[in-house]
Structure formats: structure tokens, C-alpha cells
Design an enzyme around this catalytic site. Structure first.
Site, PDB file in Angstrom:
ATOM      1  N   ASP A 482      34.902  35.740  34.360  1.00  0.00           N
ATOM      2  CA  ASP A 482      36.144  35.753  34.941  1.00  0.00           C
ATOM      3  C   ASP A 482      37.058  35.798  33.783  1.00  0.00           C
ATOM      4  O   ASP A 482      36.918  34.931  32.688  1.00  0.00           O
ATOM      5  CB  ASP A 482      36.316  34.675  35.829  1.00  0.00           C
ATOM      6  CG  ASP A 482      37.681  34.478  36.458  1.00  0.00           C
ATOM      7  OD1 ASP A 482      38.071  35.255  37.432  1.00  0.00           O
ATOM      8  OD2 ASP A 482      38.482  34.058  35.917  1.00  0.00           O
ATOM      9  N   LEU A 483      38.201  36.727  33.808  1.00  0.00           N
ATOM     10  CA  LEU A 483      39.210  36.916  32.844  1.00  0.00           C
ATOM     11  C   LEU A 483      40.274  35.657  32.943  1.00  0.00           C
ATOM     12  O   LEU A 483      40.770  35.613  33.949  1.00  0.00           O
ATOM     13  CB  LEU A 483      39.764  38.313  32.665  1.00  0.00           C
ATOM     14  CG  LEU A 483      38.489  39.234  32.473  1.00  0.00           C
ATOM     15  CD1 LEU A 483      39.215  40.549  32.515  1.00  0.00           C
ATOM     16  CD2 LEU A 483      37.904  39.121  31.091  1.00  0.00           C
ATOM     17  N   ASP A 525      39.484  40.859  38.365  1.00  0.00           N
ATOM     18  CA  ASP A 525      39.096  40.518  37.146  1.00  0.00           C
ATOM     19  C   ASP A 525      37.880  40.115  37.012  1.00  0.00           C
ATOM     20  O   ASP A 525      37.352  39.357  35.891  1.00  0.00           O
ATOM     21  CB  ASP A 525      40.284  39.874  36.435  1.00  0.00           C
ATOM     22  CG  ASP A 525      40.420  38.264  37.066  1.00  0.00           C
ATOM     23  OD1 ASP A 525      39.767  38.474  38.210  1.00  0.00           O
ATOM     24  OD2 ASP A 525      40.898  37.383  36.665  1.00  0.00           O
TER      25      ASP A 525
END
Length: 868
Positions: A482-483, A525
Site C-alpha cells: 500500500d502506497l 494504490d
């Protein structure tokens, strides 16, 4: 002098000798008579087997030896002192014997001989002396001479045999007494022999009669078994005809031949209903007086009568006249234009498929000497069920054959067209392959980054998961990425910069993994990396660290420097994983753990986190909490009476006010999975009952749908009865149950439904015609309302057979006193169609809009204006 004395002496001696010879001769004569009587008595005992013939024969024999016109035999029981006449023949007292009591013999000469046990020869003088001494009392007509002997078995007197004379010139002697005593002594032996033979012959007769009855029963059983075997063989042949007959005509002829082996079938026909059930066709018709019947509309014939009754009927001339007089039938339907010859005996049975009449098979006789019986009626009723199944199978086979032929024709035509276009298709094969490859790529890859999408990733995950199940030594790990700050980048710099950022991230991810590893974008994302064939579990950590380092480096996008980070959750393959999605879930949980610990790090999913995950709230716990906090509340949908534009009442639905998810209306699957449906229904029922109790209006109806489980489980049923018992106006509550659940429950809940109805609760069928529209439920006469399924109602404008079914239901509703309620009325067209068809009760989106809050407030029949 001396000579005369000698002469007188010799004369005297001669006279003495002569007297002795005379006495001896009389004795020999008496002995001869007695011996003859005893031989005759023995002969009687050997030839007579009926006591009714024995005593007259004894009387006749005694009459040949003695003066015995008056003769009788009386049996004596010394235990009870009871006398029973066995035979009585008397010229004076014959008519009085029936009225003579037992005590009369006891006090007369008969009783005297029975008590003394000695023979008695009694004249008039001696008779008077016995009377004077009190030994006897005078009985019957006085006789001149009486002779009686006791009948003894051993030492015991069992009776008396006597003769008497009313003529003073015919008196008995001592020799008569001796002869009569000899006969009496052997009479008991002869009597026992006759009785034994009579008993033996009676036993033989009874046994013979029993054997005849047994033989008759066996013959009947054999006949029934032969008939049953013949019937079973006929059923097998009918079943085989489905496959052996080439066409329907041959099939019907063969069925008729089989039927003819069971009963008289010279006149036979088969009538079938058409698809619209408005006409009769006669695929088979054999009659000695009438030509083949033509197709005709339904009327009032014998055939239609059987269709209406849905049961086999035997109609003779008398029954036919009664049916004609009652208006049930009208004769001459076979050919109305021709004077028909009426049958004297008619036998018909319905052809039933799933309790639905598809036609009739009938036999008839024109001969007054032959009439069908109830046995043949039962046979035809039984055979008709198998004939109906065979006809349905044969028709289906014929229809399939026609479809096959039609399909073959179309295939041939299509093949010919395909040959013509084959050359053109060959030219397009390469282009089509390219298009398919492009479509496959687009369907399995992310359009923005070119990475594998969720679909392709899950497919590859399943394959690798299955491989790891078989070969656990092959290392498998999943990284969930996860960004950080993606939303801020996307919102502040624009979507085009956000897209460029995701593309650059995908490139950096690809640079950190091996060639056989997979990188995929799940959406937004979120990225995942599937690592296969890992030599060591720590290799996954090395790759995660490289990814974090790559993502930490700044991004230069369209002249902008952007910083981000990555939170990674790692899940290794574990034998405890039951399915591949479990690995994705564990990696996702580990990623959230990494984010909660400060981002830019990775966390490996372990047993502790699994326990924490298992301890998290399950769906059932969520539903339990919602039930405890009463997040489920009742909402009310109005039900319109369309003809008068008035409100019939409301149907109660449930809604879930979840603090995070918001209002949920369709959560039936969740409640079913959590086994909470019954508890939620009880809560909604409580709210509905409180609303009814608080309402001041006496009109209107409140309908609530319940599960059949409330009727099947004892505890739930008692709770339901307790809730309903406190209602002040139970007739305003209607409980609805779905068609499917009612069919599954069967007859087990009918008694409970009757009890609810007797207590004033109204009943309804919910979602009727959703599956099969079973008419049997309507004929129970338990339900006041039948709510048609919404999908069925929405199909009414487009499908004619649905409208025909609606018309039939309207007729049933009129006949069986229930009301139809249409659901899913979402437009004016459907509302007007229902009104034209006579269905005036309805609900749906359009009905709710039509009944605005203002209209409801102004309508007198509104029952819950505050809830409208």
C-alpha cells in the site's frame, strides 16, 4: 285197575312233558325274537348317522315286536334333576308335549322309573295305588297299561324309554317287559354309536366346508395374483413402448392393444388438451359406430367431466341421465351434426402429469349385456397414470426428434453457408487471433500500468497455491503493498500526475523482483507481488526491503518532485490455509499492521496475528450486536386498492441502521448466513404488534412476512402464539409465508395454520408464482391473500400465458374466496393492466409514489398516517 292207573300215570307224564316242551318252545321263540331285535338294533346303529332318524327307527322296530303305538324316550340328568324329551309319539298327548315342563316327567311314572332304576309294568290298579301312596302324580291322559324301563350307562340312569296302551284289551306281559328291557339295555350302546358317527360326519362336513372356503380363498388369491402379474406385465410393455414405437400412431395402437388384454376395449379413444387448455384433440379414436373424432373446443361431454373432476369415472345409463339432468354433461359431443348412438357403459380416467390433467383415456360399450365394473375402473385409474407418463415421454421424444431434424436441417444450411464463408474466415484468422490476444491482454492486465490485474493475479495465485499444496517444499510468499500519500498526490497535483506516479511505481516494483515473480495492481494504490520458488523464506524479506527502498526514493513527475513510501504485509504459504484467498487476507492484515506501526516498513503475518484476526468480530457477532442494540426497525410499504384509490393497509419490511454502513434494506443473505433471520423477524413482529396496539383506527391491515420455522419449531411457535395473544384486534394482522417454504414444509404445518386462522389471524402466500404457482395451496382455503411475485407481475405486459394464468387465478380467487395482491407495480401501464384484469390490490414503487403523504393524510382508511 292197575292198568288204568299205569295209563293215567303215563298220560300225566306225557302232559307234563308236553307242558315243558311248550314252555321251552316259548322260551326259544322269545330268545329268537329278542336276538332278532338286538341284531336289528345293531344294524340300525351301523346304518343310521342322524339322531333324527334313529328314534323313529327304534319306535318302528319296537312296534313290530310289541304294541307300541305310543312310545317315548326321555333323558334324565341326576345332577340337575332335569328331564329332556328326545322322542315322543302319542295318539292322545302328541300336541301337548311342546308345553309339558320338565317337572311333569319328574312327578309321573317316568320320574318314578328314573329314581328307582327298575323296570315297571303298571296297569290301572297299580297306577292308582302309586298315586294314593304319593309316589307319583297323574300326568297326561290316563292309559290302560304302561311299560317303562330305565336307560343306564354303567351304574347311572341317564333316561327312560316307555310304551303305553290306551286299550284295555291290549295289555303287556312279563315277556314283553323282558323283551323291552333287552332292547333298552342295548339302546344306549346303539345311541352312543349313532352319536359318534353323527359327530364324526358333522366334523367331516365342517372340515370339508372349511377346506372349500380355503380352496376358494386360494383360488381368489391365485386369480388376484395372476391379474396383478398381468397388470404389471402390461405396465412394463407400456413403458417399453416409449422407446420401441416408431411414431405416435403406432404408440397409441400398441397402448390400445395392451389395454385390450386387461379389459374390453373395442371402443377406445385418447383425448388430449392443447397448450391453451381450450380444445380437445383425439390422436387415437376407435369406435365401432362413429368415425374418428375431430378437434373441438371444450364443452360438457363425458371427457370434460372427467377433466373437471380430475378422477376416473364409471358412467352407466342411469348415472348419465342424472348427470344430464344436473347439467354436468350434454350428450352427443362426439359429433354434434350426427345423431350419435349412446353408450350403455362408459369408463374414463384422467391422464395426470404432476397433478395436472393433460387428457383422458376412455372406453365405452354399446352392448346392454356388458357393463364395466368397479374393478375395471380401478385398473384403468392405475394404468392411466403410467399411460400419461408414457405419452408425455413419447411426445417429448417426438418433439425432440422434430427439433433434431429441424436442427439437422439448419446445421446443413448453416454448413453450406459456412463453406461459402470459410475462405473469408481463413483470411481473418490471423486478425482475429491478434484481436483475441489483445482482448486477453486487456482483460488480464491493468490498463494504466500494464501489470497483471486482480483477475489474472487471483488465477495465478490459485495455480501456485494448488502447486504448493502438492509440493510444500516449493516456497510461496505474497507481498501486499500500500502506497503512502497517494491520495494527497492525486488530489493536490491532479489525476494525470497520480497516474504517472502509479506507472513509475509499477516500473520500480518490476525492477525489484525476479523474472518468474508476478507483480499485479489490485486497484487504486494497492499492489501485490507473488513470489514463487523461494529457496529461503527470508528472501521475501529481502525483496520487501528493496521495494521499500525503491519507493522511498523521490519521484520526478512532470517537473514535480514527489515523495512516497510503502507499507508491506508478507504472508507465507501455510498448510492451514484452506484457500488461496486466505493468503491474500493474511497479507492484507499484515499490511494494515505495518501502516499502524508507522509506515515504510514490512510486517510478516504470524500466528499471533492469526489469533487476533480470528478474535475479530465475525458476521454473526455483528448481527448479534445489531440485534442487541435494536438497529433493525420496521418500515411500512403501502398496499393500494386500485379501483377505489384507497389504502388497504401496509406491508412491514425491515431495515438495518448500521452506524458505519448506513441504512441497509437487503440483508437477508447476511442474516441467513449468521442464522439470525428468526430473531430479526421476532423483533420486527414485536414492533408491528406494538404499532397495532397503539393505533386508534379500527380499519386497515398490516402484513408481515415470516419464515416457516416459526410454525415448525415448538419453542418458536409458542413465542409466536404468546405475541399474538395480546393483540386487541388480531384480524388486522396478516402473516405471510413464501410459496417455496410452504411447499417444502408440506402438510406438517396445516394444523398450525388452521389454529392461527381460528384465532383471527389472517394468512397470506408470499411470492406466489415465483417458481411453479402450485394450485394445491390455493385449494386448501387457508389463505385470505395471495401475493403475486414481483417478477411475475412485471412479465404480464409482455407474456400472454402469464396473463392467462392471472385470469385463472382471478377465477380461483372468486371461487375460493381469497384476494390477489400484485407486487412490483412500478409503472402506470402495469397498474392499468392489472385493473383491467380485475386485480385491484397492488403495491410497488409506482403505488408508493401515487399514494403521497398528502393523499394518505386525506384518506379516511389510512391506518398509520404518521408512518406514511
Amino acid at each position: 285197575m292197575k292198568g288204568s292207573t299205569e295209563s293215567a300215570k303215563r298220560l300225566k307224564q306225557a302232559q307234563t312233558k308236553l307242558r315243558r316242551l311248550d314252555i321251552l318252545a316259548r322260551r326259544y321263540k322269545q330268545a329268537y325274537i329278542t336276538q332278532g331285535a338286538l341284531l336289528k338294533l345293531s344294524e340300525l346303529a351301523s346304518t343310521i348317522s342322524d339322531m333324527r332318524e334313529f328314534y323313529p327307527a327304534i319306535h318302528k322296530m319296537v312296534s313290530e315286536l310289541l304294541h307300541a303305538e305310543n312310545f317315548y324316550v326321555v333323558f334324565y340328568d341326576n345332577q340337575t334333576d332335569h328331564y329332556t324329551p328326545q322322542y315322543f309319539s302319542d295318539e292322545k298327548d302328541q300336541q301337548l308335549i311342546a308345553d309339558v315342563p320338565s317337572s311333569a316327567f319328574s312327578s309321573g311314572l317316568t320320574g318314578y322309573v328314573a329314581r328307582s332304576g327298575q323296570p315297571l309294568l303298571c296297569d290301572t290298579e297299580q297306577f292308582e295305588q302309586l298315586i294314593c301312596s304319593g309316589a307319583i302324580e297323574p300326568q297326561g291322559s290316563p292309559c290302560a297299561h304302561w311299560l317303562g324301563i330305565p336307560l343306564c350307562r354303567g351304574e347311572q340312569v341317564i333316561g327312560v324309554m316307555a310304551i303305553q296302551s290306551y286299550n284295555a284289551k291290549q295289555l303287556y306281559t312279563e315277556s314283553d317287559l323282558a323283551l323291552f328291557s333287552s332292547i333298552g339295555g342295548h339302546t344306549i350302546t346303539a345311541l352312543d354309536r349313532v352319536k359318534s358317527r353323527e359327530l364324526l360326519e358333522e366334523t367331516v362336513r365342517l372340515r370339508t366346508r372349511e377346506l372349500r372356503q380355503i380352496n376358494s380363498s386360494l383360488q381368489k388369491e391365485i386369480t388376484e395374483r395372476i391379474n396383478a402379474e398381468k397388470l404389471q406385465a402390461a405396465l412394463y410393455r407400456i413403458s417399453e413402448l416409449t422407446a420401441s414405437s416408431r411414431d405416435m400412431n403406432g404408440f397409441y395402437r400398441a397402448v390400445h392393444q395392451v389395454l385390450g388384454e386387461l379389459m374390453a376395449a373395442d371402443n377406445c379413444y385418447i383425448a388430449l388438451l392443447d397448450a391453451e387448455r381450450s380444445k380437445l384433440t383425439f390422436p387415437f379414436y376407435l369406435d365401432q359406430y362413429s368415425p374418428p373424432a375431430r378437434e373441438r373446443p371444450l364443452s360438457r361431454g363425458f371427457t370434460e367431466y372427467v377433466i373437471r373432476c380430475a378422477d376416473a369415472k364409471l358412467i352407466n345409463t342411469d348415472i348419465a341421465d342424472k348427470l344430464v339432468a344436473a347439467g354436468e354433461i350434454r350428450r352427443g359431443m362426439a359429433d354434434p351434426l350426427k345423431a350419435a348412438r349412446y353408450s350403455t357403459s362408459w369408463l374414463g380416467a384422467p391422464l395426470l402429469i404432476e397433478q395436472q390433467v393433460i387428457g383422458v383415456i376412455a372406453l365405452q360399450s354399446y352392448d346392454d349385456r356388458y357393463h364395466y365394473s368397479d374393478n375395471e375402473l380401478n385398473i384403468l385409474r392405475f394404468v392411466s397414470q403410467h399411460i400419461a407418463v408414457a405419452i408425455q415421454r413419447k411426445l417429448a421424444t417426438e418433439q425432440q426428434k422434430q427439433h433434431q431434424e429441424e436442427l439437422e436441417r439448419k446445421v446443413f444450411e448453416s454448413t453450406r453457408e459456412l463453406r461459402q464463408t470459410n475462405l473469408f474466415l481463413r483470411l481473418q484468422v490471423e486478425e482475429r487471433k491478434k484481436a483475441e490476444q489483445k482482448l486477453f491482454y486487456e482483460a488480464n492486465h491493468d490498463a494504466l500500468t500494464g501489470l497483471a490485474n486482480r483477475q489474472m493475479f487471483l488465477q495465478q495465485l490459485k495455480q501456485q497455491f494448488a502447486l504448493s499444496k502438492r509440493q510444500p517444499q516449493q516456497g510461496l510468499a505474497l507481498l501486499f503493498i500500500d502506497l503512502d500519500r497517494f491520495k494527497q498526490i492525486n488530489d493536490s497535483l491532479g489525476h494525470h500526475v497520480g497516474d504517472a506516479f502509479l506507472v513509475e511505481v509499477s516500473k520500480r516494483l518490476l525492477s525489484t523482483v525476479r523474472e518468474h515473480d508476478m507483480v499485479a495492481r489490485l486497484g487504486g494504490d494497492e499492489f501485490v507481488v507473488l513470489l514463487t520458488s523461494l529457496p529461503d523464506a527470508e528472501d521475501a524479506e529481502d525483496i520487501a526491503e528493496r521495494i521499500i527502498e525503491k519507493i522511498r526514493q523521490p519521484f520526478y513527475l512532470q517537473g514535480q518532485q514527489v515523495h512516497s513510501g510503502a507499507s508491506i504485509g508478507i504472508a507465507h504459504f501455510d498448510a492451514e490455509h484452506s484457500k488461496p484467498e486466505a493468503m491474500l487476507r493474511d497479507a492484507d492484515a499484515a499490511m494494515y499492521q505495518a501502516k499502524s506501526m508507522g509506515r515504510n516498513r514490512f510486517v510478516i503475518f504470524n500466528d499471533t496475528m492469526r489469533e487476533q484476526l480470528l478474535q475479530a468480530m465475525t458476521l454473526e457477532q455483528v448481527m448479534q450486536q445489531a440485534l442487541a442494540q435494536q438497529q433493525f426497525t420496521a418500515v411500512y410499504e403501502p398496499v393500494l386498492c386500485g379501483q377505489g384509490r384507497t389504502l388497504l393497509g401496509y406491508e412491514v419490511h425491515s431495515q438495518w441502521q448500521h452506524p458505519l454502513l448506513g441504512t441497509q434494506y437487503d440483508f437477508s443473505q447476511f442474516s441467513a448466513d449468521a442464522a439470525m433471520t428468526v430473531q430479526i423477524e421476532q423483533l420486527i413482529l414485536q414492533q408491528a404488534c406494538r404499532q397495532l396496539a397503539a393505533s386508534t383506527d379500527d380499519s386497515g391491515l398490516l402484513s408481515l412476512r415470516l419464515s416457516v420455522a416459526h410454525l415448525q419449531q415448538h419453542e418458536l411457535l409458542q413465542q409466536l402464539k404468546q405475541q399474538l395473544s395480546v393483540l386487541p384486534q388480531p384480524q388486522r394482522l396478516c402473516l405471510a409465508f413464501t410459496e417455496r417454504e410452504l411447499l417444502q414444509a408440506g402438510n406438517s404445518i396445516h394444523n398450525v395454520l388452521h389454529q392461527l386462522k381460528q384465532n383471527g389471524i389472517r394468512l397470506a402466500i408470499h411470492q406466489f408464482a415465483a417458481d411453479s404457482a402450485p394450485m394445491g395451496l390455493l385449494l386448501l382455503q387457508l389463505f385470505e391473500f395471495v401475493k403475486l411475485d414481483a417478477s411475475f407481475c412485471r412479465q404480464l405486459p409482455r407474456q400472454a400465458h402469464k396473463r392467462q394464468l392471472l385470469q385463472m387465478l382471478q377465477q380461483l380467487a372468486h371461487n375460493y374466496k381469497f384476494r390477489l395482491l400484485a407486487d412490483g407495480v412500478d409503472n402506470a401501464e402495469l397498474l392499468n393492466l392489472l385493473l383491467d384484469e380485475g386485480c385491484c390490490f397492488m403495491q410497488g414503487k409506482y403505488v408508493t409514489e401515487l399514494l403521497s403523504a398528502k393523499v394518505l393524510a386525506e384518506t379516511p382508511s389510512v391506518i398509520f398516517q404518521q408512518l406514511a
